[in-house]
Write an enzyme that holds these catalytic residues in place. Structure first.
Site, PDB file in Angstrom:
ATOM      1  N   HIS A 129      -3.454  -1.764   0.959  1.00 41.53           N
ATOM      2  CA  HIS A 129      -4.149  -2.126  -0.291  1.00 41.53           C
ATOM      3  C   HIS A 129      -5.567  -2.652  -0.081  1.00 41.53           C
ATOM      4  O   HIS A 129      -6.342  -2.731  -1.042  1.00 41.53           O
ATOM      5  CB  HIS A 129      -3.360  -3.181  -1.069  1.00 41.53           C
ATOM      6  CG  HIS A 129      -2.018  -2.724  -1.534  1.00 41.53           C
ATOM      7  ND1 HIS A 129      -1.835  -1.552  -2.239  1.00 41.53           N
ATOM      8  CD2 HIS A 129      -0.772  -3.262  -1.385  1.00 41.53           C
ATOM      9  CE1 HIS A 129      -0.532  -1.404  -2.506  1.00 41.53           C
ATOM     10  NE2 HIS A 129       0.123  -2.422  -1.994  1.00 41.53           N
ATOM     11  N   ASP A 166       5.511   3.826   1.370  1.00 45.93           N
ATOM     12  CA  ASP A 166       5.687   2.492   0.790  1.00 45.93           C
ATOM     13  C   ASP A 166       5.877   2.658  -0.728  1.00 45.93           C
ATOM     14  O   ASP A 166       5.342   3.593  -1.321  1.00 45.93           O
ATOM     15  CB  ASP A 166       4.423   1.667   1.087  1.00 45.93           C
ATOM     16  CG  ASP A 166       4.564   0.216   0.692  1.00 45.93           C
ATOM     17  OD1 ASP A 166       4.819  -0.606   1.586  1.00 45.93           O
ATOM     18  OD2 ASP A 166       4.411  -0.100  -0.510  1.00 45.93           O
ATOM     19  N   HIS A 168       4.602   1.076  -3.034  1.00 44.00           N
ATOM     20  CA  HIS A 168       3.352   0.863  -3.780  1.00 44.00           C
ATOM     21  C   HIS A 168       2.322   1.921  -3.383  1.00 44.00           C
ATOM     22  O   HIS A 168       2.286   2.365  -2.229  1.00 44.00           O
ATOM     23  CB  HIS A 168       2.795  -0.530  -3.464  1.00 44.00           C
ATOM     24  CG  HIS A 168       3.731  -1.648  -3.815  1.00 44.00           C
ATOM     25  ND1 HIS A 168       4.706  -2.084  -2.940  1.00 44.00           N
ATOM     26  CD2 HIS A 168       3.849  -2.396  -4.938  1.00 44.00           C
ATOM     27  CE1 HIS A 168       5.393  -3.069  -3.524  1.00 44.00           C
ATOM     28  NE2 HIS A 168       4.886  -3.277  -4.731  1.00 44.00           N
ATOM     29  N   ASP A 255      10.016  -0.704   1.142  1.00 43.64           N
ATOM     30  CA  ASP A 255      10.253  -1.354  -0.154  1.00 43.64           C
ATOM     31  C   ASP A 255      10.653  -0.400  -1.277  1.00 43.64           C
ATOM     32  O   ASP A 255      10.844  -0.833  -2.414  1.00 43.64           O
ATOM     33  CB  ASP A 255       9.053  -2.229  -0.581  1.00 43.64           C
ATOM     34  CG  ASP A 255       7.718  -1.541  -0.414  1.00 43.64           C
ATOM     35  OD1 ASP A 255       7.695  -0.366  -0.017  1.00 43.64           O
ATOM     36  OD2 ASP A 255       6.682  -2.184  -0.685  1.00 43.64           O
TER      37      ASP A 255
HETATM   38 ZN   LIG Z   1       4.753  -1.905  -0.872  1.00 43.36          ZN
END
Ligand SMILES: [Zn+2]
Ligand SMILES: [Zn+2]
Length: 387
Positions: A129, A166, A168, A255
């Protein structure tokens, strides 16, 4: 014969912590490493345990602005304040500790490029990120982008395949290489409509030279193994065939697992095993095996150590006992609700899927897979026709 596999480790990986009650608990790295140790993983002659060190400021500057680096250096002195005013608070010595995470990913690519190992794993990396001038989503410095820049600048690679599983969206990596065809970016994640960082939609396909080299697969809440495996097995081999990567980087966040407290996907160990097999096979087919795997997210202390161990054991081709050793379960018992420590390394009780949701998600997945395949054919077919 299995290839040499490097496990990158530094005790400071365990100090990447935002304090009590924060979802990111770096004990997950220790739990994962000890699970492998109890399987005699590090006694295998093909496995190398490799130490690392903090990266230099020059390494950070290949991606981040001087102002942002100074901002983190100052926050790090007092440990007071926040990287993003939201969920990424400052902590003391965060500058050095985040630099060690980056150092781990740099060591991973250097060791692979100098030929001492073929595959490398940095469980303390994967901070997808972080952007040039900002952090967030528990990410301080973008080790992935820094390592990819190094592959381009120092090793002169022109085709790096970046896969992000992931839960996200890998927004930082996307943004840093958005106009760059030297990095083919594929992110499968829970839709930005329901999850941070609220980006990663299908129409974000890259710009300029990078047009077509950015694929986002936003997934609905409840996406399950069969749907996920379908997409990735349809798309990834096709991209690899056209793009012919020289190196594969995998952000192996765990995740998207059904036990994860932050996301709403429903994957089990089955998907992660299949992804590891696929990525491993493609790395040997196209890159002479060169691939680097990074920990990234994963906030269930029940799931993440197991999932990472399964991925690593598949790619390193080392047997992992199905039963989790009693020593491990009792040592980490405090982290499990009602003494519910996992017994097997694979998932025993996968979630049930509602038939209506099954139909809806299957239809969506079929449609997006076809659209993405069409785009890949357009990208390559079109350019081949006008040549
Ligand atoms: Zn994540
Ligand atoms: Zn291999």
């Amino acid at each position: 014969m299995p290839s040499k596999f490097g496990f990158i480790y530094h005790e400071d990986f365990l100090k990447y912590n935002f304090g009590k009650g924060h979802p990111l608990n770096s004990i997950r790295i220790q739990m994962h490493k000890e699970l492998l140790e109890l399987n005699s993983f590090f006694n295998n002659p093909n496995i190398k345990l490799i130490s690392t060190k903090p990266c230099s400021d020059e390494d950070l500057l290949t991606v981040h602005t001087r102002d942002y680096i100074e901002f983190i250096r100052k926050l790090s002195e007092t440990g007071v304040g926040s990287v993003d005013d939201k969920d990424t608070p400052a902590f003391k010595n965060m500058f050095e500790i985040a630099k060690t995470a980056v150092g781990g990913t740099i060591t991973a690519v250097d060791e692979v490029m100098n030929g001492s190992i073929l595959h490398a794993w940095n469980p303390g990396g994967g901070f997808h990120h972080a952007k040039q001038d900002s952090g967030g989503g528990f990410c301080i410095f973008n080790d992935i982008a820094i390592a990819i820049k190094r592959l381009i600048k120092k090793y002169n690679l022109q085709r790096i395949l970046y896969l992000d599983i992931d839960a996200h969206h890998g927004n930082g990596v996307q943004e840093i290489f958005y106009d760059d065809s030297r990095v083919f970016k594929i992110s499968l994640h829970e839709s930005g409509e329901t999850l941070y960082p609220h980006s990663g939609f299908e129409d974000e396909t890259g710009i300029g030279d990078g047009e077509g080299y950015n694929i986002n697969i936003p997934l609905p809440i409840g996406t399950f193994d069969e749907a996920y495996i379908h997409i990735i097995y349809q798309i990834l081999p096709l991209i690899a065939e056209f793009y012919n990567p020289q190196f594969i980087v995998l952000a192996a966040g765990a995740d998207a697992h059904f036990l994860d407290p932050l996301s709403h996907l429903q994957l089990t160990s089955t998907t992660y095993i299949r992804i590891a097999e696929l990525v491993h096979g493609l790395s040997h087919k196209y890159c002479g095996g060169k691939c680097v795997l990074l920990g990234a997210g994963g906030y269930s202390l029940n799931a993440t150590p197991r999932i990472w161990s399964l991925i690593v054991s598949k790619i390193a081709e080392v047997e992992l006992k199905d039963e989790i050793p009693v020593e491990w379960r009792s040592k980490y018992n405090e982290y499990f609700n009602e003494n519910n420590a996992p017994i097997r390394v694979v998932d025993d009780n996968p979630p049930k899927i509602d038939p209506e949701r099954y139909k809806k998600i299957s239809k969506y997945v079929d449609e997006i897979t076809n659209r993405v395949k069409e785009n890949i054919f357009m990208l390559y077919g079109f350019f081949k026709l006008i040549k």
